[in-house]
Write a protein that holds these residues in place. Structure first.
Motif, PDB file in Angstrom:
ATOM      1  N   ASP A 171       1.394 -10.360   1.651  1.00  0.00           N
ATOM      2  CA  ASP A 171       0.853 -11.332   0.699  1.00  0.00           C
ATOM      3  C   ASP A 171       1.671 -12.623   0.709  1.00  0.00           C
ATOM      4  O   ASP A 171       1.117 -13.726   0.696  1.00  0.00           O
ATOM      5  CB  ASP A 171       0.834 -10.706  -0.699  1.00  0.00           C
ATOM      6  N   THR A 172       2.989 -12.504   0.768  1.00  0.00           N
ATOM      7  CA  THR A 172       3.862 -13.674   0.813  1.00  0.00           C
ATOM      8  C   THR A 172       3.600 -14.509   2.061  1.00  0.00           C
ATOM      9  O   THR A 172       3.606 -15.748   2.016  1.00  0.00           O
ATOM     10  CB  THR A 172       5.339 -13.237   0.777  1.00  0.00           C
ATOM     11  N   LEU A 173       3.351 -13.827   3.194  1.00  0.00           N
ATOM     12  CA  LEU A 173       3.094 -14.542   4.444  1.00  0.00           C
ATOM     13  C   LEU A 173       1.720 -15.207   4.474  1.00  0.00           C
ATOM     14  O   LEU A 173       1.462 -16.056   5.336  1.00  0.00           O
ATOM     15  CB  LEU A 173       3.215 -13.581   5.630  1.00  0.00           C
ATOM     16  N   GLY A 174       0.831 -14.818   3.571  1.00  0.00           N
ATOM     17  CA  GLY A 174      -0.487 -15.433   3.512  1.00  0.00           C
ATOM     18  C   GLY A 174      -1.623 -14.531   3.912  1.00  0.00           C
ATOM     19  O   GLY A 174      -2.770 -14.979   4.023  1.00  0.00           O
ATOM     20  N   PHE A 175      -1.335 -13.240   4.127  1.00  0.00           N
ATOM     21  CA  PHE A 175      -2.383 -12.274   4.423  1.00  0.00           C
ATOM     22  C   PHE A 175      -2.994 -11.791   3.104  1.00  0.00           C
ATOM     23  O   PHE A 175      -2.274 -11.447   2.168  1.00  0.00           O
ATOM     24  CB  PHE A 175      -1.831 -11.077   5.197  1.00  0.00           C
ATOM     25  N   GLU A 176      -4.311 -11.751   3.052  1.00  0.00           N
ATOM     26  CA  GLU A 176      -5.017 -11.377   1.836  1.00  0.00           C
ATOM     27  C   GLU A 176      -5.649  -9.995   1.986  1.00  0.00           C
ATOM     28  O   GLU A 176      -6.197  -9.660   3.038  1.00  0.00           O
ATOM     29  CB  GLU A 176      -6.123 -12.400   1.553  1.00  0.00           C
ATOM     30  N   LEU A 177      -5.551  -9.185   0.937  1.00  0.00           N
ATOM     31  CA  LEU A 177      -6.214  -7.889   0.916  1.00  0.00           C
ATOM     32  C   LEU A 177      -7.722  -8.104   0.935  1.00  0.00           C
ATOM     33  O   LEU A 177      -8.269  -8.760   0.058  1.00  0.00           O
ATOM     34  CB  LEU A 177      -5.814  -7.117  -0.346  1.00  0.00           C
TER      35      LEU A 177
END
Length: 315
Positions: A171-177
């Motif tokens: 999530d911090t890196l920008g990947f979204e669930l």
């Protein structure tokens, strides 16, 4: 100001035999050897890069061949699988191509509205071919017809010791669930290629790094300035993070997140074609300036690699 990563930069594995690795990834999978260099931390170890015509970020699979390496063992914490994108209408072609070469294939099966073929390379590295759209143009002079050729990286599958912490890092890196299917949870970056990370929420024994295991996955970062911002963020959070390193083709840093997965953050520039003729990529051993004076000694220590048999046009 930090910006989300648009996706995966490259995936790096550990193998045993450089020649066998070259023959498989060029001759069977149809990728281009775009760079043969050495591990900058271990100058007597080869580092092989495969990808599209230029090895552009989001297409590169890289390998460290260690001839005496023991077999790896799948388990946590580990990147268990590297997935590559193929066109929707190419599943039957790849089934037949792999079967003709006596490669055991699982599938095809459906997952998240995609069709998946699962198999392994000669060292046991777990690979998948996954149907999907991609803007990547395949290498036109490879061993696979362009209409069926691999279109870069699809994503990776992670087996963490702590899925909640690893999910937070994604999530911090920008990947979204974006989805979940059974014990597989999908995260996706906002870019146009190499955007998928699947996180497995399951019990597993501890693995062992070795031949056939994936060492790390790298995500794309805009520039060196951004890397330093990521460095300070990870340090503030108490993560095990390296200094920023000059890899000649890009700048990068490594972070071992608390779930045990090793991530690299790598800049998109200058790229694997820096300083070289596009027509002769991968045909000779490249050494960065700080190792060039040791070329004779380095070449004398490396196991020979014959790249004269790079496959020509499609079969």
């Amino acid at each position: 100001m930090l910006t989300d990563t648009p996706g995966i930069h490259h995936i790096t594995g550990i193998v045993r035999d450089a020649q066998q690795n070259f023959d498989f990834y060029t001759g069977v999978l149809g990728l281009r050897l775009v760079k043969q260099t050495v591990n900058f931390n271990e100058k007597f170890t080869r580092h092989l890069f495969y990808g599209d015509e230029t090895g552009s970020p989001g297409t590169a699979l890289t390998f460290f061949p260690y001839p005496a390496e023991d077999d790896g063992r799948e388990g946590k914490p580990q990147i268990t699988t590297a997935a590559l994108t193929i066109p929707e209408n190419s599943v039957s072609y790849w089934e037949a191509r792999l079967a003709d070469r006596d490669i055991t294939v699982e599938g095809p099966f459906e997952r998240f509205d995609e069709t998946v073929l699962r198999f392994a390379d000669p060292d046991g590295t777990h690979l998948e071919l996954v149907t999907g759209d991609s803007p990547v143009e395949p290498w036109a002079d490879g061993a696979v017809p362009a209409e069926h050729a691999i279109r870069g990286i699809h994503g990776v599958t992670l087996l963490s010791t702590n899925v909640f912490v690893t999910a937070s890092v994604l999530d911090t890196l920008g990947f979204e669930l974006v989805n979940q299917e059974g014990d597989r949870v999908r995260y996706q970056a906002p870019g146009d290629r190499a955007t998928v990370v699947d996180l497995l929420d399951r019990d597993a024994d501890y693995g062992r790094e070795g031949a056939g295991s994936i060492h790390h996955v790298a995500v794309r970062v805009e520039d060196e300035e951004q890397l330093y911002e990521w460095y300070h963020l990870f340090r503030e959070r108490g993560y095990n993070v390296s200094r920023v390193k000059d890899r000649h083709f890009f700048y990068s840093l490594y972070v071992r997140e608390p779930g045990g997965i090793l991530f690299e953050l790598a800049t998109e520039a200058p790229g694997l074609t820096a300083e070289l003729d596009l027509e002769t990529l991968g045909q000779s051993l490249f050494l960065p300036p700080w190792l060039e004076e040791d070329r004779e000694m380095i070449e004398g220590q490396l196991t020979p690699l014959d790249v004269s048999g790079v496959p020509g046009a499609s079969e």
